[in-house]
Design an enzyme around this catalytic site. Structure first.
Site, short mmCIF file in Angstrom:
data_model
loop_
_atom_site.label_atom_id
_atom_site.label_comp_id
_atom_site.label_asym_id
_atom_site.label_seq_id
_atom_site.Cartn_x
_atom_site.Cartn_y
_atom_site.Cartn_z
N SER A 264 4.26 -5.66 11.06
CA SER A 264 5.55 -6.31 10.53
C SER A 264 5.54 -7.61 10.93
O SER A 264 5.44 -7.99 12.13
CB SER A 264 6.75 -5.59 10.74
OG SER A 264 7.85 -6.10 10.24
N GLY A 265 5.53 -8.54 10.07
CA GLY A 265 5.63 -9.97 10.39
C GLY A 265 4.46 -10.59 10.42
O GLY A 265 4.30 -11.95 10.62
N THR A 269 2.57 -9.34 3.03
CA THR A 269 3.40 -9.53 1.71
C THR A 269 2.85 -10.97 1.12
O THR A 269 2.62 -10.83 -0.18
CB THR A 269 4.85 -9.56 1.78
OG1 THR A 269 5.18 -8.14 2.11
CG2 THR A 269 5.56 -9.66 0.21
N ASN A 310 10.68 -9.25 11.94
CA ASN A 310 10.26 -10.01 10.69
C ASN A 310 11.44 -10.02 9.82
O ASN A 310 12.02 -9.08 9.70
CB ASN A 310 9.21 -9.28 9.72
CG ASN A 310 8.53 -9.92 8.62
OD1 ASN A 310 9.06 -11.10 8.34
ND2 ASN A 310 8.00 -9.29 7.68
N SER A 313 10.46 -7.77 5.98
CA SER A 313 9.56 -6.92 6.33
C SER A 313 9.62 -5.77 5.10
O SER A 313 10.65 -5.55 4.72
CB SER A 313 10.18 -5.96 7.59
OG SER A 313 9.45 -4.95 7.94
N SER A 314 8.59 -5.55 4.61
CA SER A 314 8.19 -4.53 3.68
C SER A 314 8.39 -3.11 4.40
O SER A 314 7.74 -2.65 5.16
CB SER A 314 6.69 -4.55 2.98
OG SER A 314 6.62 -5.82 2.23
N GLY A 537 0.57 -1.47 8.80
CA GLY A 537 -0.34 -1.37 9.62
C GLY A 537 -0.20 -0.42 10.89
O GLY A 537 0.77 0.20 10.85
N GLU A 539 1.16 1.26 14.21
CA GLU A 539 2.34 0.73 14.87
C GLU A 539 2.38 1.79 16.15
O GLU A 539 2.00 2.83 16.27
CB GLU A 539 3.75 1.11 14.11
CG GLU A 539 3.77 -0.15 12.69
CD GLU A 539 5.07 0.38 12.21
OE1 GLU A 539 5.76 1.16 12.48
OE2 GLU A 539 5.13 -0.51 11.31
#
Length: 1082
Positions: A264-265, A269, A310, A313-314, A537, A539
């Site tokens: 995330s971040g 995206t 983020n 974040s998605s 990704g 984590e």
């Protein structure tokens, strides 16, 4: 080939079995079988039929590029000259580096106590310890085995990590940081593109690594798109990956996929949007590409949220499949989503936000819409205010809401459907405000009939009493009988939250379905497509729960797909160049995947099994996993509810708290019946969707618990099915990988945290790429470049041969072991570190050559200087002699002239004597025999007396002249300083002018006062008083004027006396002088 050279050639076991040298037959190899392809390379590397010949001039400075000769032209290679046999030699002069090593401080990477890597120079080594000096000047003593070799400076900032001679973690980190500091955020790692988030706007191999810069970098725009379309720009970029995908799709008629991953971040995206923009730019023209791009604001609003890591974040994974027509234009698209984080709807951590659409709706809804939905501020809703975060810095939620509405219009979502969507969102928010009250001593609860409950019932279109029953009671079927069970307070809250999560999840799926209908390909579909996968990704947090469990399982499966694809590329490369690829051994993560997927004793199977038991708890789940999976090498049971899995990216410890509840994700049948009974079409569609997806019933206690009607498949099972479907789809495509990296955790431009980047490189598989490449032959160089760079180390007779012969001679000359390299048809393949050895030898040789050249040039300069000095000395002596001869000639001429003049001197002297002494009697003279005049002594005495008198008179005249000069100087000084005449006139004229002006003023004033006194002129004043005052002023001026007039007169008299006065002595001298002057006769 001569017989003398054959033993050496046959000793090169690393060469392809089917190699044929120029002028020879193919080498015989008992181990080779099948037909062989004879390949020959002409002298100097020149190829026919337009093939590559020599070295690409654009890459002369970097010999580590991967350009090679096209295999399509191998048959056109021509044999021109035979190869001269290479001399056998055991000379070890090239390996004697003791003198050079003492002068050169070797560079190594050393790991500091804080975990960071630092580049240092080895000062000394004794035993197992080494002394290393850091750039800051600090000196450390470390164990020699812990030092990691560093790459040569020539490899700093290469755009492909595979070009590094030493493929180790610190070298990869340093190369990414080197490029990141120069705003080069994209780097290739073999087939992977690594993108480092710059945390600023950016202008934006096979794996591309993109490092997020967190700032604006000019890498994008129409000009850059055009540059990559024309391939005038070859640097790593998302555009380059997208361009390669579309070209390979057209050329090979095979579907392509771009797999984007990262934490995330990291910029996943944005990277996906950049790839879509490039594809839309190249495949645009049909009009549908704009609709595809407009899906991004919708998906981001409903699927993205602010987290601590983020701001955008998605919280789901998505696969966008873009289809192309036969004319290479975009004809449609399809979107598939994975594992939406439904728990975020009802629960947010401190400092985070729920999904963007809730805040955008509260901030940007029109007054009419707000009134219809009974909307208030975001701070009034329990689901939103529990995190105390309502806005994002630099983001206008109201403006974003308008963009979402425009995007919904573009994808053909009608206004009525949009209104229904917003009603469902408002219903979810108001559900969070529904409160419960205890109705008996058994902690049973029921919803309070307040504004929140009535608003929810109105928005979803159901009866308020039915809503109360669904949230407070549960119908349980046991055989043919139905029992009504009251819910406790905690069960009622769970039922409310489950209904809210289900409504939002179904709404999200419905929106994706509507978008797919709008982007449907229909008859325009040709079967060619490019899929863009934007998925979470790997984590690993301090506390890892069910979401990380599913995410890491998905990444484990994707990593296997990635490893197998990379292995396939490596094998194709080796086979293409005739390399013995069977020696390369690649590891796989099948053991870890078996831990997840094995039946009946795998992580997913045991999780589903425990989820079916009504008495199952998180602790019983942990114990069951430890009991059945302890034999797996990738599993380790820990204390309590925790267990550890050894993933490809490292070990992750999971805590089973919440695993069973999240895996069941049950929505009771009463809630589904409630939705199906609503008057609005969206709740009815949600209920139908829930019933349709119930593929097979679950028997046992789960059915008895009343949840079988709502969720017949667990979340893990559904996710596994989606993942297998995804992998099958990706398996039919040619993949392209992009790994996004977040350089720091504070989202600040220019900050590079080594530990964070290293962890992400491990998690996203970049270091796995390095490991696989390192296990093979990662460094590759064409014969031409290799010969050009290192050929000067050989004898001139050998270096002038063809590139292949020169390359083989270099390998033999420096005793490179056969297992450390392979000779391909067009390139040389080296194992890790071998180019570094050759580069070190090259630098050492160049160093010696430069020293020798400097000594020789110094000797030449000194010899030329001495010769120059001798020439200058000879020239100076010639010039000096010529000058002296000229001077001598001039003196000689003058001497002769003087002699001629002196011959007439006696005659001239006699004439002078006669003129000066006219009264002297010449009787006292006579001539001798030689004609000379003889003068008597008395005559000479008289002449001497006259001379003395003349000299005395001359001195007197000089004294008089001195007195006159002094007087003249006095007159000059008086004239320049005083100029008394003109000064006097000036003073007198000024006094006269002043007298006239004052007289005029006094006269005018007196006349005016007399007229006032006589009555001719009217004035407000006293004439008598003014006359007295005027008279007083006149007397005062008159007195002052008289004094100044007397002073002026005195000064003028003094100046006149000085001008006419003089000394009597001077006057007498003057008279005497002029009198004598007039009487003098010349």
């Amino acid at each position: 080939m001569s017989e003398k050279a054959k033993p050496f050639v046959q000793s090169l076991k690393s060469m392809p079995a089917d190699y044929r040298f120029l002028g020879s037959s193919p080498l015989e190899d008992s181990s080779s079988s099948g037909s062989s392809v004879p390949v020959t390379i002409p002298r100097n590397g020149h190829l026919k039929n337009g093939a590559v010949g020599g070295v690409d001039s654009a890459n002369d400075d970097s010999p580590y590029g991967l350009q090679s000769i096209s295999n399509g032209d191998e048959s056109s290679l021509v044999d021109e000259d035979p190869i001269v046999p290479l001399p056998e030699s055991n000379d070890r002069r090239w390996s004697d580096t003791s003198v050079y090593a003492r002068k050169k401080a070797l560079q190594f990477w050393v790991q500091l106590p804080n975990g960071n890597w630092e580049l240092g120079k080895v000062l000394s080594t004794s035993g197992e310890e080494s002394v290393i000096k850091l750039p800051e000047g600090n000196v450390l003593k470390v164990i020699s085995e812990t030092l990691v070799p560093a790459n040569p400076d020539i490899l700093d900032g290469v755009d492909d990590l595979m070009q590094l001679s030493y493929l180790n973690e610190p070298s990869v980190l340093y190369n990414l940081e080197y490029r990141y500091n120069q705003d080069m955020i994209y780097t290739k790692a073999g087939p992977v593109l690594v993108a480092v988030n710059p945390f600023k706007e950016t202008k934006a191999g096979p794996v591309l690594v993109a490092v997020n810069p967190f700032k604006e970098v000019p890498l994008y725009g129409d000009s850059n798109i055009e540059a990559y379309r024309k391939r005038s720009n070859q640097s790593p970029h998302v555009y380059a990956i997208a361009d390669t995908a579309i070209r390979e799709m057209i050329r090979d008629e095979v579907n392509q996929s771009i797999i984007i991953s990262g934490e995330s971040g990291a910029g996943k995206t944005e990277t996906a949007k950049i790839a879509m923009q490039y594809l839309a730019s190249l495949g645009g023209g049909s009009g549908i590409e704009n609709e595809i791009l407009k899906t991004n604001p919708i998906l981001e609003a409903f699927g993205n949220a602010k987290t601590l890591r983020n701001d955008n974040s998605s919280r789901f994974g998505k696969l966008i499949e873009i289809h192309f027509s036969e004319t290479r234009k975009i004809s449609g698209a399809k979107i598939q989503t994975f594992l939406l984080e439904k728990s975020r709807v009802v629960q947010c951590a401190e400092g985070e936000r729920s999904y963007h659409i809730f805040y955008q709706l509260c901030a940007g809804a029109s007054p009419a819409l707000r009134e219809k939905l009974n909307l208030t501020s975001a701070k009034e809703y329990n689901y939103l205010r529990q995190s105390n975060c309502y806005s994002i810095k630099g983001v206008d939620d109201a403006e974003r809401f308008q963009a979402v509405q425009e995007a919904l219009d573009i994808v053909h979502v009608s206004k009525d459907d949009q209104e229904s969507v917003f009603a469902m969102l408002a219903a979810v928010l108001w559900l969070g405000n529904v409160s419960f009250s205890i109705i008996d001593n058994e902690n049973h609860a029921e919803p309070e009939s307040d504004e929140s409950l009535s608003t929810v019932a109105r928005l979803i279109g159901c009866n308020i009493n039915d809503l109360k029953l669904a949230l407070s009671k549960r119908n349980i079927k046991v055989r043919n009988e139905t029992f009504v069970q009251k819910l406790t307070l905690s069960q009622a809250i769970d039922a409310r939250d489950a209904l809210a999560k289900s409504i939002y999840a179904c709404l999200f799926d419905w929106l994706v379905e509507q978008i797919n209908k709008s982007l449907a390909v229909g008859k325009r579909r040709t079967g060619r497509s490019i899929s863009i996968l934007d998925i979470y990704g790997f984590e690993s947090f301090n506390k890892n729960s069910f979401e990380q469990f599913c995410i890491n399982y998905a990444n484990e499966r994707l990593q296997q797909h990635f490893n197998r694809h990379l292995f396939k590329l490596e094998q194709e490369e080796y086979i293409k160049d005739g390399i013995d690829w069977t020696r390369v051994d690649f590891e796989d993560n099948q053991t870890c995947l078996r831990l997840f997927e094995k039946k009946p004793l795998g992580l997913l199977s045991l999780l589903d099994e425990e989820s079916t038991f009504p008495n199952g708890t998180d602790l019983t789940l942990a114990n069951k996993l430890k009991e059945h999976l302890s034999d797996n090498s990738c599993f380790r049971g820990d204390r309590g509810k925790t267990f550890t899995v050894a993933h490809y990216a490292g070990e992750v410890t999971y805590e089973t708290t919440g695993f069973l509840e999240k895996n069941r994700d049950l929505l009771h049948s009463d809630s589904i019946k409630l939705l199906s009974s609503c008057s609005r079409h969206l709740p009815q569609a949600f209920a139908s969707s829930m019933l349709v997806h119930s593929e097979k019933p679950v028997v046992g206690p789960l059915h008895k618990a009343g949840g079988a009607d709502s969720q017949r498949l667990s979340v893990a099972t559904k996710f596994k099915g989606q993942l297998f479907e995804l992998m099958q789809r990706l398996g039919k495509t040619t993949p392209h990988f992009i790994r996004c990296i977040k350089p720091n955790s504070v989202q600040s431009p220019g900050l590079y945290e080594q530990e964070l980047v290293l962890q992400q490189l491990r998690c996203c598989g970049v270091l796995e790429v390095v490991r696989i490449s390192r296990s093979g032959f990662p460094t590759r160089m064409s014969h031409q470049k290799f010969a050009l760079r290192y050929g000067f180390l050989l004898l001139e007779s050998i270096a002038a041969k063809d590139p292949l012969s020169v390359s083989v001679a270099i390998l033999h000359q420096f005793n490179i072991l056969p297992e450390m390299y392979q000779v391909g048809y067009t390139k040389l393949f080296f194992r890790t570190g071998q180019i570094g050895v050759l580069e070190d030898t090259r630098n050492r040789t160049l160093h010696g050559i430069l020293r020798l050249q400097s000594c020789f040039r110094g000797h030449q300069a000194r010899s030329r200087l001495r010769e120059f000095k001798r020439g200058i000395t000879a020239l100076q002596s010639f010039i000096r002699g010529e000058k002296i001869r000229k001077d001598y000639t001039e003196l000689l001429r003058r001497h002769r002239a003087c002699s001629a003049i002196q011959s007439y001197v006696k005659t001239i002297r006699g004439e002078l004597v006669r003129r000066c002494g006219g009264d002297i009697k010449y009787g006292g003279t006579k001539r001798n025999e030689s004609g000379e005049v003889l003068v008597q002594a008395s005559v000479l005495s008289e002449l001497q007396r006259r001379v003395l008198r003349t000299e005395a008179a001359l001195r007197e005249k000089e004294e008089e002249n001195d007195i006159l000069r002094q007087r003249l100087q006095q007159y000059d000084n008086r004239w320049t300083t005083g100029r008394s005449g003109s000064v006097g006139l000036s003073v007198i004229s000024r006094l006269a002018e002043e007298f006239g002006q004052r007289a005029q003023v006094f006269g005018d004033d007196t006349k005016f006062l007399m007229e006032v006194k006589s009555g001719k002129v009217e004035a407000n004043l006293s004439p008598e008083r003014e006359l007295r005052r005027l008279k007083q002023m006149f007397e005062t001026w008159k007195k002052d004027y008289g004094g100044r007039l007397r002073e002026t007169k005195t000064i003028l008299s003094r100046l006149g006396n000085e001008e006419t006065g003089g000394s009597p002595l001077v006057e007498r001298v003057k008279t005497k002088w002029w009198g004598r002057l007039r009487s003098t006769r010349f």
